[in-house]
Scaffold this active site. Structure first.
Site, PDB file in Angstrom:
ATOM      1  N   SER A   1      25.172  46.050  59.063  1.00 59.23           N
ATOM      2  CA  SER A   1      26.117  45.747  59.788  1.00 59.23           C
ATOM      3  C   SER A   1      27.246  44.926  59.759  1.00 59.23           C
ATOM      4  O   SER A   1      28.539  44.788  60.199  1.00 59.23           O
ATOM      5  CB  SER A   1      25.128  44.547  61.220  1.00 59.23           C
ATOM      6  OG  SER A   1      25.074  43.495  60.162  1.00 59.23           O
ATOM      7  N   GLY A   2      27.841  44.678  58.171  1.00 54.63           N
ATOM      8  CA  GLY A   2      28.955  44.474  57.809  1.00 54.63           C
ATOM      9  C   GLY A   2      29.144  42.452  57.935  1.00 54.63           C
ATOM     10  O   GLY A   2      30.049  41.898  58.116  1.00 54.63           O
ATOM     11  N   LEU A   3      27.429  41.927  58.803  1.00 54.06           N
ATOM     12  CA  LEU A   3      27.447  40.457  58.861  1.00 54.06           C
ATOM     13  C   LEU A   3      26.579  39.988  57.205  1.00 54.06           C
ATOM     14  O   LEU A   3      26.152  38.857  57.617  1.00 54.06           O
ATOM     15  CB  LEU A   3      26.584  40.624  59.726  1.00 54.06           C
ATOM     16  CG  LEU A   3      27.318  40.725  61.045  1.00 54.06           C
ATOM     17  CD1 LEU A   3      26.619  40.574  62.367  1.00 54.06           C
ATOM     18  CD2 LEU A   3      28.856  40.282  60.879  1.00 54.06           C
TER      19      LEU A   3
ATOM     20  N   ASP B   1      31.130  38.607  48.959  1.00 60.65           N
ATOM     21  CA  ASP B   1      30.479  38.525  50.063  1.00 60.65           C
ATOM     22  C   ASP B   1      29.779  38.130  49.617  1.00 60.65           C
ATOM     23  O   ASP B   1      28.541  36.812  49.998  1.00 60.65           O
ATOM     24  CB  ASP B   1      29.414  40.130  50.429  1.00 60.65           C
ATOM     25  CG  ASP B   1      30.557  40.506  51.333  1.00 60.65           C
ATOM     26  OD1 ASP B   1      31.717  40.660  51.307  1.00 60.65           O
ATOM     27  OD2 ASP B   1      29.504  41.799  51.614  1.00 60.65           O
TER      28      ASP B   1
ATOM     29  N   SER C   1      24.215  40.781  55.902  1.00 60.92           N
ATOM     30  CA  SER C   1      22.821  41.299  55.222  1.00 60.92           C
ATOM     31  C   SER C   1      22.433  41.779  53.642  1.00 60.92           C
ATOM     32  O   SER C   1      21.542  39.977  52.448  1.00 60.92           O
ATOM     33  CB  SER C   1      21.759  41.803  55.700  1.00 60.92           C
ATOM     34  OG  SER C   1      22.434  42.684  55.730  1.00 60.92           O
ATOM     35  N   SER C   2      23.538  42.081  52.873  1.00 58.29           N
ATOM     36  CA  SER C   2      22.881  42.143  51.528  1.00 58.29           C
ATOM     37  C   SER C   2      22.909  41.707  50.670  1.00 58.29           C
ATOM     38  O   SER C   2      22.452  40.398  49.220  1.00 58.29           O
ATOM     39  CB  SER C   2      23.127  43.702  50.318  1.00 58.29           C
ATOM     40  OG  SER C   2      24.650  43.973  51.237  1.00 58.29           O
TER      41      SER C   2
ATOM     42  N   PRO D   1      21.333  41.273  61.726  1.00 56.96           N
ATOM     43  CA  PRO D   1      20.988  43.024  61.599  1.00 56.96           C
ATOM     44  C   PRO D   1      21.512  43.098  59.559  1.00 56.96           C
ATOM     45  O   PRO D   1      22.301  42.805  59.802  1.00 56.96           O
ATOM     46  CB  PRO D   1      21.946  43.533  62.491  1.00 56.96           C
ATOM     47  CG  PRO D   1      22.905  41.848  62.948  1.00 56.96           C
ATOM     48  CD  PRO D   1      22.162  41.120  62.354  1.00 56.96           C
TER      49      PRO D   1
ATOM     50  N   ALA E   1      23.577  38.290  51.255  1.00 54.63           N
ATOM     51  CA  ALA E   1      22.862  36.594  51.788  1.00 54.63           C
ATOM     52  C   ALA E   1      21.588  37.476  50.923  1.00 54.63           C
ATOM     53  O   ALA E   1      20.990  35.944  50.481  1.00 54.63           O
ATOM     54  CB  ALA E   1      22.321  36.465  53.632  1.00 54.63           C
TER      55      ALA E   1
HETATM   56  C1  MEV Z   1      32.488  44.772  52.650  1.00 57.39           C
HETATM   57  O1  MEV Z   1      31.894  43.683  53.099  1.00 57.39           O
HETATM   58  C2  MEV Z   1      33.858  44.107  52.129  1.00 57.39           C
HETATM   59  C3  MEV Z   1      34.046  45.313  50.959  1.00 57.39           C
HETATM   60  O2  MEV Z   1      35.654  44.188  50.410  1.00 57.39           O
HETATM   61  C4  MEV Z   1      33.681  45.312  49.625  1.00 57.39           C
HETATM   62  C5  MEV Z   1      33.623  44.090  48.448  1.00 57.39           C
HETATM   63  O3  MEV Z   1      34.516  43.625  48.836  1.00 57.39           O
HETATM   64  O4  MEV Z   1      32.777  44.187  48.250  1.00 57.39           O
HETATM   65  C6  MEV Z   1      34.161  46.279  51.969  1.00 57.39           C
END
Ligand code: MEV
Length: 320
Positions: A89-91, A138, A93-94, A86, A96
């Site tokens: 979603s914090g998973l 990420d 996706s951007s 999704p 990847a």
């Molecule tokens: C975002 O997935 C993770 C954060 O720590 C931002 C980052 O590390 O670039 C909030």
């Protein structure tokens, strides 16, 4: 026979077990790759650049455009993307998408699969162009897959992957074995933009007060959590997840909905710990539990879509 005029690259999503936001301030983070991936296919052709059949659009295709700016010297391209994650979603996706796009473009340019360390660095730069502020967390986690511990200095006892430097900051990526456990992930139904949440935390840190203390404590939690995970002390990992969540709430990135999901999951039998994951302001939360179906049911009872997910997915794959 491979044909490097047309390539396919894929990279996994991830979640952050410990250390989001603090990693932007020189603290470590620990991420685990998922078994769900984003795939990008790219093929040379005459004419313009298209993405999923549409003309390249700066708003809709911001991450792809950022990758193209640095890694494509021109010429028509047909790009197709497919995601089993999704979005927002914090998973991951951007990240990847950035990793898979950069890798596909590098492979098209050079006619061979690129080195993961090069892709991780370039995808970080591409993500920075879009987000304004970011750590390489990420994009590194998505490139390597499995588990990644990112730290400002070498961590004794962990295999080192690569080093990324930017401005005055250094991040060293280390391999971590993913634990043989499943987690439950639930989506808040809210969209959290990473750039906005990073800016919000920066405001709090710049204003003084206790924000920097929370950042530093998250750093300690991450170091302790990494050791607890490797000793398979899941009770301790869970307690540290709870504490990490409280500090993220103090930094202002929890929402009422995320708080409700964390509370609901903590009431489920078997829950060892729960926290939001990623930038917050919406997005997802994760649960460590001895009974994933119980946590999933508890989250669904409060109308949150929830999944039992396996961690330790493989990293970047590129084929011609
Ligand atoms: C975002 O997935 C993770 C954060 O720590 C931002 C980052 O590390 O670039 C909030």
């Amino acid at each position: 026979m491979s044909n490097w005029d047309r390539v396919r690259a894929s990279a996994p999503g991830k979640f952050i077990l410990f250390g989001e936001h603090a990693v932007v301030y020189g603290e470590p983070s620990l991420s685990l790759a998922l078994d769900r991936r984003v795939t990008v296919s790219a093929q040379r052709r005459g004419g313009a650049i298209s993405v999923n059949g549409a003309t390249l659009n700066s708003y809709r295709h911001a991450y792809i455009e950022a990758a193209l700016k640095s890694h494509w010297s021109g010429g028509g391209l047909r790009i197709r993307t497919r995601s089993r994650l999704p979005s927002a979603s914090g998973l991951g996706s951007s990240a990847a998408l950035s990793v898979a796009t950069v890798a596909a473009l590098m492979a098209l340019e050079s006619g061979a699969p690129p080195k993961p360390s090069r892709v991780a660095k370039a995808a970080f730069e591409a993500e920075l162009r879009v987000q304004g502020a970011a750590s390489p967390n990420d994009t590194t986690a998505s490139t390597h897959g499995q588990g990644v511990f990112l730290a400002p200095e070498p961590e004794a006892g962990l295999p080192r992957l690569w080093k990324i430097q930017r401005n005055q900051r250094t991040w060293i990526a280390h391999h971590v074995d993913a634990p043989p456990v499943s987690f439950v992930v639930a989506h808040s139904g809210q969209r959290g933009r990473t750039a906005d949440q990073v800016a919000l935390v920066k405001k709090r840190v710049d204003a003084g007060g206790d924000a920097l203390k929370s950042i530093r404590r998250i750093g300690q939690i991450t170091r302790e959590g990494r050791k607890a995970l490797q000793q398979n002390d899941l009770q301790r990992v869970g307690r540290l997840m709870d504490e990490n969540h409280e500090h993220l709430a103090r930094l202002g990135v929890e929402t009422d909905r995320l708080a409700a999901l964390v509370q609901a999951s903590r009431k489920a039998p078997g829950t060892l710990g729960a926290k939001l994951t990623g930038a917050g302001g919406g997005g997802s939360m994760i649960v460590l539990t001895t009974s994933p179906p119980e946590a999933k049911r508890a989250l669904e009872r409060v109308q949150a879509p929830a999944w039992i997910i396996n961690v330790g997915g493989g990293g970047l794959e590129v084929e011609g």
